[in-house]
Design a protein around this motif. Structure first.
Motif, PDB file in Angstrom:
ATOM      1  N   ASN A   1      44.491  26.187  23.982  1.00  0.00           N
ATOM      2  CA  ASN A   1      43.540  26.945  24.835  1.00  0.00           C
ATOM      3  C   ASN A   1      42.884  26.128  26.175  1.00  0.00           C
ATOM      4  N   PRO A   2      42.864  26.487  27.443  1.00  0.00           N
ATOM      5  CA  PRO A   2      42.163  25.753  28.361  1.00  0.00           C
ATOM      6  C   PRO A   2      40.964  25.145  27.981  1.00  0.00           C
ATOM      7  N   GLY A   3      40.491  23.891  27.915  1.00  0.00           N
ATOM      8  CA  GLY A   3      39.237  23.464  27.520  1.00  0.00           C
ATOM      9  C   GLY A   3      39.036  23.387  26.058  1.00  0.00           C
ATOM     10  N   ALA A   4      39.669  23.534  25.152  1.00  0.00           N
ATOM     11  CA  ALA A   4      39.866  23.556  23.753  1.00  0.00           C
ATOM     12  C   ALA A   4      40.500  22.837  23.216  1.00  0.00           C
ATOM     13  N   ASP A   5      40.344  22.720  21.992  1.00  0.00           N
ATOM     14  CA  ASP A   5      41.127  21.792  20.862  1.00  0.00           C
ATOM     15  C   ASP A   5      42.260  22.741  20.065  1.00  0.00           C
ATOM     16  N   LYS A   6      42.140  24.060  20.375  1.00  0.00           N
ATOM     17  CA  LYS A   6      42.774  24.912  19.523  1.00  0.00           C
ATOM     18  C   LYS A   6      44.020  25.664  20.088  1.00  0.00           C
ATOM     19  N   LEU A   7      45.051  25.684  19.214  1.00  0.00           N
ATOM     20  CA  LEU A   7      46.314  26.373  20.099  1.00  0.00           C
ATOM     21  C   LEU A   7      45.991  27.741  20.426  1.00  0.00           C
ATOM     22  N   VAL A   8      46.975  28.062  21.382  1.00  0.00           N
ATOM     23  CA  VAL A   8      46.675  29.587  21.773  1.00  0.00           C
ATOM     24  C   VAL A   8      47.020  30.597  20.827  1.00  0.00           C
ATOM     25  N   GLY A   9      45.766  31.457  20.594  1.00  0.00           N
ATOM     26  CA  GLY A   9      45.994  32.626  20.042  1.00  0.00           C
ATOM     27  C   GLY A   9      46.294  32.740  18.493  1.00  0.00           C
TER      28      GLY A   9
ATOM     29  N   ALA B   1      68.010  18.969  14.717  1.00  0.00           N
ATOM     30  CA  ALA B   1      66.794  18.990  15.383  1.00  0.00           C
ATOM     31  C   ALA B   1      66.733  19.949  16.023  1.00  0.00           C
ATOM     32  N   VAL B   2      65.704  20.707  16.129  1.00  0.00           N
ATOM     33  CA  VAL B   2      65.635  21.959  17.342  1.00  0.00           C
ATOM     34  C   VAL B   2      64.327  21.814  17.909  1.00  0.00           C
ATOM     35  N   PHE B   3      64.086  21.639  19.262  1.00  0.00           N
ATOM     36  CA  PHE B   3      62.775  21.631  19.930  1.00  0.00           C
ATOM     37  C   PHE B   3      62.525  22.988  20.584  1.00  0.00           C
ATOM     38  N   THR B   4      61.713  23.707  20.247  1.00  0.00           N
ATOM     39  CA  THR B   4      61.309  24.811  21.029  1.00  0.00           C
ATOM     40  C   THR B   4      60.088  24.932  21.952  1.00  0.00           C
ATOM     41  N   ASP B   5      60.529  24.746  23.033  1.00  0.00           N
ATOM     42  CA  ASP B   5      59.259  24.709  24.208  1.00  0.00           C
ATOM     43  C   ASP B   5      58.753  25.901  24.713  1.00  0.00           C
ATOM     44  N   GLY B   6      57.853  26.552  23.933  1.00  0.00           N
ATOM     45  CA  GLY B   6      57.312  27.690  24.682  1.00  0.00           C
ATOM     46  C   GLY B   6      57.506  28.671  23.460  1.00  0.00           C
ATOM     47  N   LEU B   7      56.951  28.470  22.230  1.00  0.00           N
ATOM     48  CA  LEU B   7      57.166  29.562  21.229  1.00  0.00           C
ATOM     49  C   LEU B   7      56.512  30.809  21.487  1.00  0.00           C
ATOM     50  N   LEU B   8      55.324  30.511  22.434  1.00  0.00           N
ATOM     51  CA  LEU B   8      54.644  31.857  22.642  1.00  0.00           C
ATOM     52  C   LEU B   8      55.560  32.903  23.530  1.00  0.00           C
ATOM     53  N   ASP B   9      56.512  32.453  24.023  1.00  0.00           N
ATOM     54  CA  ASP B   9      57.424  33.539  24.848  1.00  0.00           C
ATOM     55  C   ASP B   9      58.067  34.162  23.640  1.00  0.00           C
ATOM     56  N   ALA B  10      58.167  33.837  22.437  1.00  0.00           N
ATOM     57  CA  ALA B  10      59.121  34.620  21.350  1.00  0.00           C
ATOM     58  C   ALA B  10      58.132  35.762  20.621  1.00  0.00           C
ATOM     59  N   VAL B  11      57.111  35.918  21.273  1.00  0.00           N
ATOM     60  CA  VAL B  11      56.122  37.084  20.712  1.00  0.00           C
ATOM     61  C   VAL B  11      55.659  38.005  21.804  1.00  0.00           C
ATOM     62  N   ASN B  12      55.625  39.125  21.785  1.00  0.00           N
ATOM     63  CA  ASN B  12      54.898  39.983  22.748  1.00  0.00           C
ATOM     64  C   ASN B  12      53.513  39.831  22.857  1.00  0.00           C
ATOM     65  N   ASP B  13      52.802  39.544  21.966  1.00  0.00           N
ATOM     66  CA  ASP B  13      51.274  39.396  21.788  1.00  0.00           C
ATOM     67  C   ASP B  13      50.947  38.384  21.099  1.00  0.00           C
ATOM     68  N   PHE B  14      50.525  37.039  21.388  1.00  0.00           N
ATOM     69  CA  PHE B  14      50.183  36.024  20.713  1.00  0.00           C
ATOM     70  C   PHE B  14      48.927  36.319  20.020  1.00  0.00           C
ATOM     71  N   ASN B  15      48.279  37.351  20.179  1.00  0.00           N
ATOM     72  CA  ASN B  15      46.876  37.757  19.436  1.00  0.00           C
ATOM     73  C   ASN B  15      47.324  38.665  18.338  1.00  0.00           C
ATOM     74  N   SER B  16      48.292  39.001  18.341  1.00  0.00           N
ATOM     75  CA  SER B  16      48.786  39.904  16.830  1.00  0.00           C
ATOM     76  C   SER B  16      48.950  39.170  15.767  1.00  0.00           C
ATOM     77  N   ASN B  17      48.040  39.349  14.709  1.00  0.00           N
ATOM     78  CA  ASN B  17      48.160  38.790  13.339  1.00  0.00           C
ATOM     79  C   ASN B  17      49.347  39.000  12.741  1.00  0.00           C
ATOM     80  N   THR B  18      49.853  40.399  12.825  1.00  0.00           N
ATOM     81  CA  THR B  18      51.454  40.725  12.120  1.00  0.00           C
ATOM     82  C   THR B  18      52.494  40.071  12.938  1.00  0.00           C
ATOM     83  N   GLU B  19      52.415  40.300  14.084  1.00  0.00           N
ATOM     84  CA  GLU B  19      53.729  39.750  14.704  1.00  0.00           C
ATOM     85  C   GLU B  19      53.651  38.161  14.913  1.00  0.00           C
ATOM     86  N   CYS B  20      52.533  37.529  14.902  1.00  0.00           N
ATOM     87  CA  CYS B  20      52.827  35.958  14.930  1.00  0.00           C
ATOM     88  C   CYS B  20      52.930  35.565  13.506  1.00  0.00           C
TER      89      CYS B  20
END
Length: 176
Positions: free
Chosen positions: A118-126, A74-93
Protein backbone atom coordinates in the motif's frame (compact mmCIF):
# COMPACT_ATOMS: atom_id res chain seq x y z
CA UNK A 1 18.29 -27.81 -15.37
CA UNK A 2 16.21 -24.87 -14.16
CA UNK A 3 13.37 -23.55 -16.28
CA UNK A 4 11.87 -20.13 -15.50
CA UNK A 5 8.40 -18.88 -16.39
CA UNK A 6 7.88 -15.15 -15.87
CA UNK A 7 4.24 -14.06 -15.99
CA UNK A 8 3.53 -10.35 -16.22
CA UNK A 9 -0.03 -9.14 -15.64
CA UNK A 10 0.51 -5.39 -15.54
CA UNK A 11 3.25 -3.94 -17.74
CA UNK A 12 2.77 -2.91 -21.33
CA UNK A 13 4.65 -4.81 -24.03
CA UNK A 14 7.67 -2.45 -24.28
CA UNK A 15 8.43 -2.69 -20.54
CA UNK A 16 7.97 -6.45 -20.47
CA UNK A 17 10.35 -6.84 -23.41
CA UNK A 18 12.88 -4.52 -21.73
CA UNK A 19 12.72 -6.65 -18.56
CA UNK A 20 13.20 -9.84 -20.62
CA UNK A 21 16.16 -8.30 -22.43
CA UNK A 22 17.80 -7.26 -19.13
CA UNK A 23 17.48 -10.83 -17.82
CA UNK A 24 18.93 -12.26 -21.03
CA UNK A 25 21.83 -9.78 -20.91
CA UNK A 26 22.59 -10.64 -17.28
CA UNK A 27 22.58 -14.33 -18.20
CA UNK A 28 24.99 -13.70 -21.09
CA UNK A 29 22.39 -14.66 -23.67
CA UNK A 30 21.56 -13.12 -27.01
CA UNK A 31 18.58 -10.79 -27.13
CA UNK A 32 16.01 -11.62 -29.76
CA UNK A 33 16.37 -15.39 -29.46
CA UNK A 34 13.83 -17.70 -27.84
CA UNK A 35 14.92 -19.99 -25.02
CA UNK A 36 13.07 -23.06 -23.77
CA UNK A 37 14.32 -22.50 -20.22
CA UNK A 38 13.18 -18.85 -19.94
CA UNK A 39 9.65 -18.05 -21.07
CA UNK A 40 7.82 -14.74 -20.64
CA UNK A 41 4.03 -14.62 -20.73
CA UNK A 42 2.20 -11.29 -20.93
CA UNK A 43 -1.34 -11.30 -19.51
CA UNK A 44 -2.08 -7.58 -19.22
CA UNK A 45 -4.52 -7.72 -22.12
CA UNK A 46 -6.08 -11.06 -21.14
CA UNK A 47 -9.86 -10.96 -21.33
CA UNK A 48 -12.64 -13.46 -21.27
CA UNK A 49 -15.31 -14.00 -23.87
CA UNK A 50 -17.46 -15.93 -21.40
CA UNK A 51 -20.09 -14.13 -19.33
CA UNK A 52 -19.40 -16.13 -16.18
CA UNK A 53 -15.57 -15.83 -16.35
CA UNK A 54 -13.87 -12.55 -15.49
CA UNK A 55 -10.56 -11.34 -16.90
CA UNK A 56 -8.98 -12.01 -13.47
CA UNK A 57 -10.13 -15.64 -13.53
CA UNK A 58 -8.92 -15.97 -17.12
CA UNK A 59 -5.46 -14.69 -16.09
CA UNK A 60 -5.26 -17.40 -13.42
CA UNK A 61 -6.39 -20.07 -15.89
CA UNK A 62 -3.77 -18.93 -18.41
CA UNK A 63 -1.16 -19.02 -15.63
CA UNK A 64 -2.03 -22.64 -14.82
CA UNK A 65 -2.03 -23.55 -18.51
CA UNK A 66 1.44 -22.03 -18.96
CA UNK A 67 2.77 -23.87 -15.90
CA UNK A 68 1.41 -27.12 -17.31
CA UNK A 69 2.74 -26.52 -20.84
CA UNK A 70 6.21 -25.13 -20.03
CA UNK A 71 6.93 -27.33 -17.00
CA UNK A 72 9.05 -24.68 -15.21
CA UNK A 73 10.99 -25.14 -11.99
CA UNK A 74 10.40 -21.52 -10.95
CA UNK A 75 7.46 -19.23 -11.74
CA UNK A 76 7.44 -15.49 -11.14
CA UNK A 77 3.96 -13.97 -11.22
CA UNK A 78 4.39 -10.22 -11.44
CA UNK A 79 1.02 -8.82 -10.45
CA UNK A 80 -0.87 -11.52 -8.56
CA UNK A 81 -3.39 -8.78 -7.73
CA UNK A 82 -4.63 -8.99 -11.31
CA UNK A 83 -5.74 -12.61 -10.77
CA UNK A 84 -8.56 -11.54 -8.41
CA UNK A 85 -11.59 -9.38 -9.06
CA UNK A 86 -11.58 -7.83 -5.58
CA UNK A 87 -8.33 -7.76 -3.57
CA UNK A 88 -10.41 -6.97 -0.47
CA UNK A 89 -12.61 -10.07 -0.75
CA UNK A 90 -11.54 -12.47 1.99
CA UNK A 91 -13.08 -15.43 0.22
CA UNK A 92 -11.72 -14.75 -3.26
CA UNK A 93 -8.23 -13.92 -2.00
CA UNK A 94 -8.05 -16.92 0.29
CA UNK A 95 -9.11 -19.20 -2.57
CA UNK A 96 -6.43 -17.78 -4.87
CA UNK A 97 -3.67 -18.16 -2.28
CA UNK A 98 -4.70 -21.78 -1.67
CA UNK A 99 -4.70 -22.35 -5.44
CA UNK A 100 -1.15 -20.96 -5.59
CA UNK A 101 -0.09 -23.30 -2.79
CA UNK A 102 -1.73 -26.27 -4.51
CA UNK A 103 -0.12 -25.44 -7.87
CA UNK A 104 3.33 -25.12 -6.27
CA UNK A 105 2.93 -28.51 -4.61
CA UNK A 106 1.30 -30.27 -7.57
CA UNK A 107 3.87 -29.08 -10.13
CA UNK A 108 6.80 -29.14 -7.65
CA UNK A 109 7.74 -25.54 -8.48
CA UNK A 110 9.04 -22.53 -6.65
CA UNK A 111 6.23 -20.00 -7.05
CA UNK A 112 7.07 -16.35 -6.53
CA UNK A 113 4.12 -13.94 -6.28
CA UNK A 114 4.71 -10.22 -6.56
CA UNK A 115 2.23 -7.99 -4.75
CA UNK A 116 2.78 -4.29 -4.20
CA UNK A 117 2.65 -2.53 -0.84
CA UNK A 118 0.00 0.00 0.00
CA UNK A 119 1.38 3.48 -0.78
CA UNK A 120 3.17 4.88 2.27
CA UNK A 121 2.80 1.66 4.28
CA UNK A 122 4.68 -1.56 4.93
CA UNK A 123 1.69 -3.86 4.34
CA UNK A 124 0.87 -5.56 1.08
CA UNK A 125 -2.28 -4.49 -0.77
CA UNK A 126 -5.65 -5.69 0.50
CA UNK A 127 -6.75 -9.01 1.90
CA UNK A 128 -4.75 -10.67 -0.87
CA UNK A 129 -1.55 -9.18 0.53
CA UNK A 130 -2.47 -10.05 4.13
CA UNK A 131 -3.29 -13.64 3.23
CA UNK A 132 -0.15 -13.99 1.14
CA UNK A 133 2.02 -12.66 4.00
CA UNK A 134 0.66 -15.37 6.31
CA UNK A 135 1.16 -18.28 3.90
CA UNK A 136 4.48 -17.68 2.14
CA UNK A 137 7.85 -19.04 3.15
CA UNK A 138 9.76 -15.85 2.41
CA UNK A 139 8.99 -12.18 1.88
CA UNK A 140 11.39 -9.86 0.10
CA UNK A 141 11.01 -6.11 -0.11
CA UNK A 142 12.63 -3.88 -2.71
CA UNK A 143 13.31 -0.23 -1.94
CA UNK A 144 14.53 2.37 -4.40
CA UNK A 145 17.05 5.02 -3.36
CA UNK A 146 17.93 7.78 -5.80
CA UNK A 147 21.21 9.66 -5.52
CA UNK A 148 20.24 13.37 -5.65
CA UNK A 149 23.57 14.36 -7.16
CA UNK A 150 23.91 11.77 -9.93
CA UNK A 151 20.28 10.75 -10.32
CA UNK A 152 21.37 7.11 -10.20
CA UNK A 153 18.83 4.76 -8.65
CA UNK A 154 19.96 1.91 -6.44
CA UNK A 155 17.55 -0.82 -5.39
CA UNK A 156 18.00 -2.63 -2.07
CA UNK A 157 16.38 -6.04 -1.60
CA UNK A 158 15.76 -7.13 1.99
CA UNK A 159 14.26 -10.32 3.35
CA UNK A 160 11.36 -9.47 5.68
CA UNK A 161 10.25 -13.02 6.52
CA UNK A 162 12.04 -16.36 6.43
CA UNK A 163 10.82 -19.77 7.48
CA UNK A 164 14.19 -21.19 6.58
CA UNK A 165 17.58 -19.63 6.09
CA UNK A 166 18.07 -15.88 6.33
CA UNK A 167 19.39 -14.11 3.25
CA UNK A 168 21.56 -10.98 3.49
CA UNK A 169 20.44 -7.78 1.77
CA UNK A 170 21.70 -7.11 -1.73
CA UNK A 171 21.71 -4.08 -4.01
CA UNK A 172 21.44 -3.60 -7.74
CA UNK A 173 21.11 -0.90 -10.39
CA UNK A 174 19.31 -1.03 -13.73
CA UNK A 175 21.48 0.20 -16.56
CA UNK A 176 20.68 0.88 -20.19
Amino acid sequence: EPRVLYIDTEMEKANTIAMKNRVLSMAGRRIGENYDDFVVLMLREATSDKKDVSAAVMRWRLTLKAIYEYNPTAVFTDGLLDAVNDFNSNTECQELIYKCMQAATHYNISLWCLVHQNPGADKLVGHLGSMLERKVTDIFETKKEKNPTTGTATFTVSQKKARGRDVPDWKFQVEN
